[in-house]
Design a protein around this motif. Structure first.
Motif, PDB file in Angstrom:
ATOM      1  N   HIS A   1       0.844  -1.192   0.000  1.00  0.00           N
ATOM      2  CA  HIS A   1       0.000   0.000   0.000  1.00  0.00           C
ATOM      3  C   HIS A   1       0.881   1.244   0.000  1.00  0.00           C
ATOM      4  CE1 HIS A   1      -2.508   3.079   2.273  1.00  0.00           C
ATOM      5  NE2 HIS A   1      -3.140   2.915   1.121  1.00  0.00           N
ATOM      6  N   SER A   2       0.686   2.098  -0.991  1.00  0.00           N
ATOM      7  CA  SER A   2       1.418   3.371  -1.086  1.00  0.00           C
ATOM      8  C   SER A   2       2.931   3.155  -1.045  1.00  0.00           C
ATOM      9  CB  SER A   2       0.987   4.324   0.038  1.00  0.00           C
ATOM     10  OG  SER A   2      -0.384   4.653  -0.085  1.00  0.00           O
TER      11      SER A   2
ATOM     12  N   MET B   1      -2.619   1.723  -4.455  1.00  0.00           N
ATOM     13  CA  MET B   1      -2.093   3.086  -4.378  1.00  0.00           C
ATOM     14  C   MET B   1      -0.565   3.127  -4.464  1.00  0.00           C
ATOM     15  SD  MET B   1      -4.697   4.851  -1.585  1.00  0.00           S
ATOM     16  CE  MET B   1      -4.046   6.507  -1.904  1.00  0.00           C
TER      17      MET B   1
ATOM     18  N   ASP C   1       2.847   3.688  -7.074  1.00  0.00           N
ATOM     19  CA  ASP C   1       3.276   4.321  -8.318  1.00  0.00           C
ATOM     20  C   ASP C   1       4.702   3.861  -8.624  1.00  0.00           C
ATOM     21  OD1 ASP C   1       3.924   5.899 -10.478  1.00  0.00           O
ATOM     22  OD2 ASP C   1       3.265   7.776  -9.581  1.00  0.00           O
TER      23      ASP C   1
ATOM     24  N   ARG D   1      -6.059   1.433  -7.984  1.00  0.00           N
ATOM     25  CA  ARG D   1      -5.606   2.801  -7.704  1.00  0.00           C
ATOM     26  C   ARG D   1      -4.080   2.914  -7.761  1.00  0.00           C
ATOM     27  NH1 ARG D   1      -8.308   3.804  -2.157  1.00  0.00           N
ATOM     28  NH2 ARG D   1      -8.348   1.519  -2.138  1.00  0.00           N
ATOM     29  N   SER D   2      -3.503   2.278  -8.773  1.00  0.00           N
ATOM     30  CA  SER D   2      -2.048   2.264  -8.924  1.00  0.00           C
ATOM     31  C   SER D   2      -1.692   2.544 -10.374  1.00  0.00           C
ATOM     32  CB  SER D   2      -1.473   0.907  -8.495  1.00  0.00           C
ATOM     33  OG  SER D   2      -1.716   0.660  -7.128  1.00  0.00           O
TER      34      SER D   2
END
Length: 274
Positions: free
Chosen positions: A78-79, A102, A104, A129-130
């Motif tokens: 995550h993130s 999430m 990138d 969401r990536s």
């Protein structure tokens, strides 16, 4: 034997984790870790190297006989930006093997995922969401999607991935998904090859999709099925495809509902396109 691991940042240092042995989850009867077994959050520049001998065992068989149970994900990111995971083996997850939320900029290479075709909801990768995600040179055997692309997935590239058993590579969401590229991949014994699935009540529009140089056999007479909602599918292109029946001598066909586009040098013919 590991009950739960949680690595949480924020962290921007370049960290290398090397796995040279086996990490084994507890079975269902001894599970106390919630819905995630190994969680990594807000850690940037991380490299995880399994050295082709690091193995994660999820003890999935102890969970699969309980379809109503809240089964956990094995490896959750995550993130995490600038992530690199390589040469890792993952076996028998209770649910999804790798979840990416999430993030990138992430590269997964040399990943070997192995769960039986009868294991429920065991996606190889689930992404949401990536963006800027690369999955390459990997083998995925599962009871669900090899790669599941959910809402907010952008610029995802699957290259030289061998998938099967499983449901193939699937994009399906009520949110936007775009710039997905699947190249030089092999599907063996999967229920689908490349599938785009949307929620039926949302009338999501599908546009600008190219199927090029797909070759192989189909167990179904309908090798290409385009079932678009009232919103329609537009800008579809079929180019240099050759999908024949798995039964010698039988012909394959295509079917279309609200599908707009063109086809050339494709077997079966997709003359049903508007």
């Amino acid at each position: 034997m590991v009950t739960k691991l949680n690595f949480s940042g924020p962290c921007t240092a370049k960290i290398l984790i090397q796995l040279e042995g086996q990490i084994v989850a507890p079975p269902k009867a001894g599970w106390k870790a919630g819905l995630i077994w190994i969680s990594i959050e807000y850690v940037n520049g991380l490299t995880i190297d399994g050295n082709n001998k690091g193995i994660l065992h999820g003890q999935g068989p102890s969970w699969w006989q309980c379809p109503t149970c809240n089964r956990p994900v094995m490896l959750f990111f995550h993130s995490c930006n600038g992530l690199n995971v390589r040469n890792l083996r993952i076996r028998n997850s209770p649910r999804s093997h790798i979840s990416i939320i999430m993030c990138d900029g992430a590269t997964f290479s040399g990943i070997a995922i192995n769960s039986p075709a009868t294991s429920p909801n065991t996606d190889g990768f689930e992404i949401a969401r990536s963006r800027n995600i690369l999955i390459e040179d990997s083998y995925i055997k599962s009871g669900d999607d090899c790669i599941a692309l959910n809402g907010g997935s952008f610029f995802v590239n699957a290259t030289r991935v061998t998938c099967g058993p499983g449901h193939g590579i699937r994009s399906g969401a009520s949110d936007q998904v775009s710039n997905i590229h699947v190249r030089n991949c092999t599907f063996i014994g999967t229920t689908n090859g490349a599938r785009i699935k949307t929620f039926s009540e949302t009338d999501v529009s599908v546009s600008d999709v190219t199927y090029r140089r797909f070759t192989g056999t189909s167990a179904s007479d309908v090798a290409i099925a385009l079932k678009c909602s009232h919103a329609g599918c537009f800008g579809l292109l079929f180019d240099q495809n050759n999908i024949v029946s798995a039964q010698p001598g039988k012909k394959t066909s295509s079917s279309c509902i609200n599908a707009h586009g063109s086809a050339r040098n494709t077997i079966p013919s997709v003359s049903c396109l508007k």
